[in-house]
Write a protein that holds these residues in place. Structure first.
Motif, PDB file in Angstrom:
ATOM      1  N   PRO A   3      43.549   1.341  16.035  1.00  0.00           N
ATOM      2  CA  PRO A   3      43.452   2.627  16.732  1.00  0.00           C
ATOM      3  C   PRO A   3      44.760   3.403  16.551  1.00  0.00           C
ATOM      4  O   PRO A   3      45.834   2.831  16.645  1.00  0.00           O
ATOM      5  N   GLY A   4      44.642   4.689  16.240  1.00  0.00           N
ATOM      6  CA  GLY A   4      45.838   5.533  16.085  1.00  0.00           C
ATOM      7  C   GLY A   4      46.431   5.536  14.695  1.00  0.00           C
ATOM      8  O   GLY A   4      47.402   6.255  14.436  1.00  0.00           O
ATOM      9  N   CYS A   5      45.880   4.779  13.770  1.00  0.00           N
ATOM     10  CA  CYS A   5      46.385   4.726  12.388  1.00  0.00           C
ATOM     11  C   CYS A   5      46.219   6.092  11.710  1.00  0.00           C
ATOM     12  O   CYS A   5      45.234   6.788  11.930  1.00  0.00           O
ATOM     13  N   TYR A  40      49.736  14.967  10.880  1.00  0.00           N
ATOM     14  CA  TYR A  40      49.648  15.878  12.026  1.00  0.00           C
ATOM     15  C   TYR A  40      49.205  17.273  11.571  1.00  0.00           C
ATOM     16  O   TYR A  40      48.342  17.894  12.175  1.00  0.00           O
ATOM     17  N   GLN A  80      51.136   7.838  10.270  1.00  0.00           N
ATOM     18  CA  GLN A  80      51.693   6.989  11.322  1.00  0.00           C
ATOM     19  C   GLN A  80      51.069   5.596  11.308  1.00  0.00           C
ATOM     20  O   GLN A  80      49.868   5.453  11.125  1.00  0.00           O
ATOM     21  N   PRO A  83      51.276   2.849  14.017  1.00  0.00           N
ATOM     22  CA  PRO A  83      51.810   2.401  15.304  1.00  0.00           C
ATOM     23  C   PRO A  83      52.013   0.883  15.362  1.00  0.00           C
ATOM     24  O   PRO A  83      52.959   0.404  15.985  1.00  0.00           O
ATOM     25  N   THR A 118      52.805   4.833  19.972  1.00  0.00           N
ATOM     26  CA  THR A 118      51.354   4.931  19.800  1.00  0.00           C
ATOM     27  C   THR A 118      51.058   6.010  18.758  1.00  0.00           C
ATOM     28  O   THR A 118      51.942   6.817  18.418  1.00  0.00           O
ATOM     29  N   GLY A 119      49.799   6.062  18.309  1.00  0.00           N
ATOM     30  CA  GLY A 119      49.404   7.096  17.339  1.00  0.00           C
ATOM     31  C   GLY A 119      49.757   8.496  17.826  1.00  0.00           C
ATOM     32  O   GLY A 119      50.455   9.241  17.126  1.00  0.00           O
ATOM     33  N   PRO A 120      49.298   8.890  19.035  1.00  0.00           N
ATOM     34  CA  PRO A 120      49.608  10.254  19.505  1.00  0.00           C
ATOM     35  C   PRO A 120      51.108  10.508  19.633  1.00  0.00           C
ATOM     36  O   PRO A 120      51.588  11.592  19.279  1.00  0.00           O
TER      37      PRO A 120
END
Ligand SMILES: Cc1ncc(C[n+]2csc(CCOP(=O)(O)OP(=O)(O)O)c2C)c(N)n1
Ligand code: SF4
Ligand SMILES: [Mg+2]
Length: 282
Positions: free
Chosen positions: A26-28, A181, A207, A209, A222-224
């Motif tokens: 998650p967040g990759c 982003y 990113q 994480p 984290t990703g965000p």
């Protein structure tokens, strides 16, 4: 700026949905890279049957498995070599190589430099997450100085490669950097790269994480958080041109670094082949 195609349409047209989800954490950032690529391919109107994706080994390399294009998943770092061979054998195909920073700059650095030097008609996209993500977070040639990783637990003292500068110096026709982003800019850059003759190179800051963020919390864990760091630390190449080196340290410079029209290798080699057929030479 052209519009974005709805994700449902992208998913329907380009994904092998029966084998989803992907194995990414998650967040990759690799999902955003994939979305950018598909949006850009869609915009170019290229025939999907004429596109071949070549992926190297690493988390980023999983992308091609899920897409409805012919693909080759090749030896670690040999992505440019296989892409070169395919383009020479089938110049009618659009060959797109996907690499990680480790694949491109470490084990495959030599192959990448020479693909750019020859200016072979391939588009190479590097997912630069600054780390060997797939193998648990060892540092590589793009890992920033001072970074913590499983192999630099007390901080890294090596300076990193600037991959775009390397590609410009090696001879690539089109060189650009975007981030996961800045999605709209990324799609534009990819579209420009995909339609540019000769070797086109796109570095995408992504990113990770899991293998990078957790050890370097000041850049987000984290990703965000990591995306926010990208947002706050990105400078356009035009603005960077007038800034001193110290101010640029640790920043991501994005945009187009070179856009030129040196002769592409395939058609040049074809001339040699014709001369050889006629027996013209030494
Ligand atoms: C010849 C060879 N050496 C080492 C490995 C182990 N290995 C697999 S992936 C990887 C690093 C990948 O890093 P990167 O290219 O940055 O991709 P990421 O996983 O970060 O997307 C390594 C060293 C391998 N598969 N093959
Ligand atoms: S380890 Fe990093 S690069 Fe690999 S899938 Fe997880 S977040 Fe993505
Ligand atoms: Mg990596």
């Amino acid at each position: 700026m052209a519009k974005i195609i709805p994700l449902a349409e992208i998913r329907e047209k380009y994904f092998i949905t029966s084998i989803l989800p992907t194995p990414w954490c998650p967040g990759c950032g690799n999902g955003s890279l994939g979305n950018g690529l598909l949006q850009a391919i869609h915009r170019t109107g290229l025939d999907p049957k004429k596109i071949v994706l070549i992926s190297g080994i690493g988390c980023n390399g999983y992308l091609t498995r899920y897409l409805r294009f012919d693909d080759l998943h090749v030896l670690h770092g040999r992505t440019p070599a296989v892409a070169t061979g395919l383009k020479m054998a089938r110049p009618d195909l659009k060959v797109i190589a996907i690499q990680g920073d480790g694949d491109a700059a470490a084990i495959g650095g030599n192959h990448l430099i020479h693909a750019a030097r020859r200016n072979i008609g391939v588009t190479t996209i590097v997912s630069n997450n600054f780390i060997y993500g797939r193998t648990g977070g060892q540092y590589g040639p793009t890992t920033p100085k001072g970074t913590f990783s499983t192999t630099s637990p007390f901080g890294l003292e090596e300076p990193p490669f600037d991959l775009c500068a390397l590609m410009v110096a090696a001879g690539a026709n089109f060189v650009a950097r975007g981030t996961s982003y800045h999605v709209m800019q990324l799609i534009d850059l990819m579209e420009r790269g995909l339609t540019h003759p000769g070797f086109s190179f796109l570095e995408v800051i992504t990113q990770c994480p899991t293998s990078y963020g957790r050890k370097n919390p000041e850049k987000g864990m984290t990703g965000p958080e990591m995306l926010r760091w990208q947002k706050e630390n990105t400078i356009a190449v035009e603005r960077a041109a007038g800034m001193p080196e110290e101010e640029l340290r640790g920043k991501i410079v994005t945009g187009i670094f070179v856009d030129r029209n040196r002769p592409e290798y395939g058609p040049e080699y074809e001339k040699v082949r014709r001369r050889a057929q006629k027996g013209v030479g030494l």
